[in-house]
Design an enzyme around this catalytic site. Sequence first.
Site, PDB file in Angstrom:
ATOM      1  N   ASP A   1      13.820  19.683  29.893  1.00 16.99           N
ATOM      2  CA  ASP A   1      13.077  20.528  29.144  1.00 16.99           C
ATOM      3  C   ASP A   1      13.181  19.962  27.514  1.00 16.99           C
ATOM      4  OD1 ASP A   1      15.815  20.887  27.998  1.00 16.99           O
ATOM      5  OD2 ASP A   1      16.020  23.120  28.328  1.00 16.99           O
TER       6      ASP A   1
ATOM      7  N   ARG B   1      33.251  10.292  56.818  1.00 16.79           N
ATOM      8  CA  ARG B   1      33.602  11.780  56.680  1.00 16.79           C
ATOM      9  C   ARG B   1      32.909  12.565  55.627  1.00 16.79           C
ATOM     10  NH1 ARG B   1      36.966   8.273  53.849  1.00 16.79           N
ATOM     11  NH2 ARG B   1      37.633   8.819  51.826  1.00 16.79           N
ATOM     12  N   HIS B   2      32.562  11.755  54.648  1.00 17.79           N
ATOM     13  CA  HIS B   2      31.622  12.489  53.599  1.00 17.79           C
ATOM     14  C   HIS B   2      30.186  12.897  54.122  1.00 17.79           C
ATOM     15  CE1 HIS B   2      34.640  10.920  50.758  1.00 17.79           C
ATOM     16  NE2 HIS B   2      34.645   9.573  51.414  1.00 17.79           N
TER      17      HIS B   2
ATOM     18  N   MET C   1      20.121  22.912  34.251  1.00 18.93           N
ATOM     19  CA  MET C   1      19.430  22.066  35.140  1.00 18.93           C
ATOM     20  C   MET C   1      20.187  21.999  36.830  1.00 18.93           C
ATOM     21  SD  MET C   1      16.273  21.257  34.419  1.00 18.93           S
ATOM     22  CE  MET C   1      15.316  20.451  33.012  1.00 18.93           C
TER      23      MET C   1
ATOM     24  N   CYS D   1      18.574  18.314  30.258  1.00 17.69           N
ATOM     25  CA  CYS D   1      18.739  19.502  29.487  1.00 17.69           C
ATOM     26  C   CYS D   1      19.628  19.243  28.152  1.00 17.69           C
ATOM     27  CB  CYS D   1      18.388  20.889  30.110  1.00 17.69           C
ATOM     28  SG  CYS D   1      20.269  20.996  30.953  1.00 17.69           S
ATOM     29  N   GLY D   2      19.826  20.393  27.392  1.00 16.06           N
ATOM     30  CA  GLY D   2      20.765  20.084  26.376  1.00 16.06           C
ATOM     31  C   GLY D   2      21.998  20.002  26.771  1.00 16.06           C
ATOM     32  N   THR D   3      22.483  20.711  27.865  1.00 17.67           N
ATOM     33  CA  THR D   3      23.968  20.416  28.297  1.00 17.67           C
ATOM     34  C   THR D   3      23.889  19.769  29.729  1.00 17.67           C
ATOM     35  OG1 THR D   3      23.727  22.737  29.460  1.00 17.67           O
ATOM     36  CG2 THR D   3      24.882  22.533  27.151  1.00 17.67           C
TER      37      THR D   3
ATOM     38  N   ILE E   1      23.796  21.729  32.165  1.00 16.08           N
ATOM     39  CA  ILE E   1      24.265  22.657  33.188  1.00 16.08           C
ATOM     40  C   ILE E   1      23.205  23.567  33.791  1.00 16.08           C
ATOM     41  CG2 ILE E   1      25.816  24.920  33.377  1.00 16.08           C
ATOM     42  CD1 ILE E   1      27.473  23.562  30.825  1.00 16.08           C
TER      43      ILE E   1
ATOM     44  N   HIS F   1      30.519   9.802  47.620  1.00 11.65           N
ATOM     45  CA  HIS F   1      30.827  11.043  48.398  1.00 11.65           C
ATOM     46  C   HIS F   1      30.189  12.242  48.513  1.00 11.65           C
ATOM     47  CE1 HIS F   1      35.687   9.449  47.812  1.00 11.65           C
ATOM     48  NE2 HIS F   1      34.721   8.689  48.137  1.00 11.65           N
TER      49      HIS F   1
HETATM   50  C1  RB5 Z   1      17.820  24.907  25.591  1.00 13.51           C
HETATM   51  O1  RB5 Z   1      18.021  25.524  24.424  1.00 13.51           O
HETATM   52  C2  RB5 Z   1      19.036  24.736  26.289  1.00 13.51           C
HETATM   53  O2  RB5 Z   1      19.581  26.030  26.746  1.00 13.51           O
HETATM   54  C3  RB5 Z   1      18.794  24.046  27.791  1.00 13.51           C
HETATM   55  O3  RB5 Z   1      18.633  22.767  27.399  1.00 13.51           O
HETATM   56  C4  RB5 Z   1      20.056  23.958  28.672  1.00 13.51           C
HETATM   57  O4  RB5 Z   1      21.157  23.427  27.801  1.00 13.51           O
HETATM   58  C5  RB5 Z   1      20.327  25.105  29.432  1.00 13.51           C
HETATM   59  O5  RB5 Z   1      21.580  24.803  30.291  1.00 13.51           O
END
Ligand code: RB5
Length: 142
Positions: free
Chosen positions: A8, A131-132, A70, A64-66, A68, A97
Amino acid sequence: MKIIIGSDHGGYSLKNLIIAHLEQQSIEIQDMGCHSEASCDYPIIAKEVAKQVLLTNNRGILVCGTGIGMSIAANKFKGIRASLCGDTYSARMTRKHNNSNILCLGERVIGSGLALDIVDEWLITDFEGGRHERRINMLELE
Ligand code: RB5
């Protein structure tokens, strides 16, 4: 192997660095967007990359920013094992693994040098199987 990549707006700059880095190594890339810094919705890009990874049996990278959002979005798809990594040890182990097929990165969390090292480690490491294999098959039971 072809790498399916997407981001993003929050991951757009790092995605472009990764594309340049992989092209330098003559690795084929399929860029599923976004294509500018304009604000967009990460679940749409995650869906496109996940679908293409499953369809072509290649691996993917989502930024993405974090990382997370994605990873949450990509892991909704049966057969996707998306791993959010912020260090090279995790990148290596999630290949060995978990047979990770999508790497997620947070552009606002880690520096670009570390991000490219994580990409390299994740790309060169093979799944150990054994095993994995049994354990990752258990992820698909429901
Ligand atoms: C966009 O501002 C931000 O929310 C997105 O890139 C991402 O970090 C979401 O998890």
